[in-house]
Design a protein around this motif. Structure first.
Motif, short mmCIF file in Angstrom:
data_model
loop_
_atom_site.label_atom_id
_atom_site.label_comp_id
_atom_site.label_asym_id
_atom_site.label_seq_id
_atom_site.Cartn_x
_atom_site.Cartn_y
_atom_site.Cartn_z
N THR A 176 0.81 -1.23 0.00
CA THR A 176 0.00 0.00 0.00
C THR A 176 0.84 1.27 0.00
O THR A 176 0.36 2.32 -0.42
N LYS A 177 2.05 1.20 0.52
CA LYS A 177 2.94 2.37 0.60
C LYS A 177 2.39 3.48 1.50
O LYS A 177 2.70 4.64 1.33
N SER A 178 1.54 3.11 2.46
CA SER A 178 0.96 4.07 3.39
C SER A 178 0.94 3.45 4.78
O SER A 178 0.26 2.45 5.00
N SER A 179 1.66 4.05 5.71
CA SER A 179 1.75 3.49 7.05
C SER A 179 0.41 3.51 7.78
O SER A 179 0.05 2.54 8.45
N ARG A 180 -0.32 4.60 7.65
CA ARG A 180 -1.60 4.71 8.34
C ARG A 180 -2.61 3.69 7.80
O ARG A 180 -3.29 3.01 8.56
N LYS A 181 -2.69 3.58 6.48
CA LYS A 181 -3.61 2.61 5.87
C LYS A 181 -3.20 1.18 6.22
O LYS A 181 -4.05 0.33 6.48
N THR A 182 -1.90 0.92 6.23
CA THR A 182 -1.41 -0.42 6.55
C THR A 182 -1.73 -0.79 7.99
O THR A 182 -2.16 -1.92 8.25
N LEU A 183 -1.56 0.11 8.92
CA LEU A 183 -1.87 -0.18 10.31
C LEU A 183 -3.36 -0.46 10.48
O LEU A 183 -3.75 -1.39 11.18
N PHE A 184 -4.20 0.32 9.81
CA PHE A 184 -5.64 0.09 9.87
C PHE A 184 -6.00 -1.26 9.27
O PHE A 184 -6.79 -2.01 9.84
N LEU A 185 -5.45 -1.58 8.10
CA LEU A 185 -5.76 -2.84 7.44
C LEU A 185 -5.27 -4.04 8.24
O LEU A 185 -5.94 -5.08 8.31
N THR A 186 -4.11 -3.91 8.86
CA THR A 186 -3.58 -5.01 9.68
C THR A 186 -4.46 -5.25 10.89
O THR A 186 -4.79 -6.39 11.21
#
Length: 80
Positions: A51-61
């Protein structure tokens, strides 16, 4: 489409964690907690690479973990 791929890969990672936890059922709790954080970090790294986005990745995880846990415990409730 990237979100879908991340969720699928993270479900595979959580399934692997469940398998490893089942295989190590006699281990101490501290080792299981460390193993959980290793798998969480692995899921985060893979998601962040896509995703190349830390915020989106944390939410998705976190979302994939909640969904997988709810499915896992719901199936366990119905099978026992």
């Amino acid at each position: 489409m990237r979100v879908y791929v991340v969720m699928l890969l993270q479900f595979i990672i959580w399934s692997g964690y469940t398998l490893i936890e089942w295989l190590s059922k006699h281990d101490q709790l501290v080792y299981k907690v460390i193993m959980f954080f290793v798998f969480f970090y692995l899921a985060y790294l893979i998601g962040n690479g896509i995703t190349k986005s830390s915020r989106k990745t944390l939410f998705l995880t976190a979302l994939s973990l909640v969904i997988y846990t709810s499915i896992h415990y719901t199936l366990e409730l119905y099978t026992h």
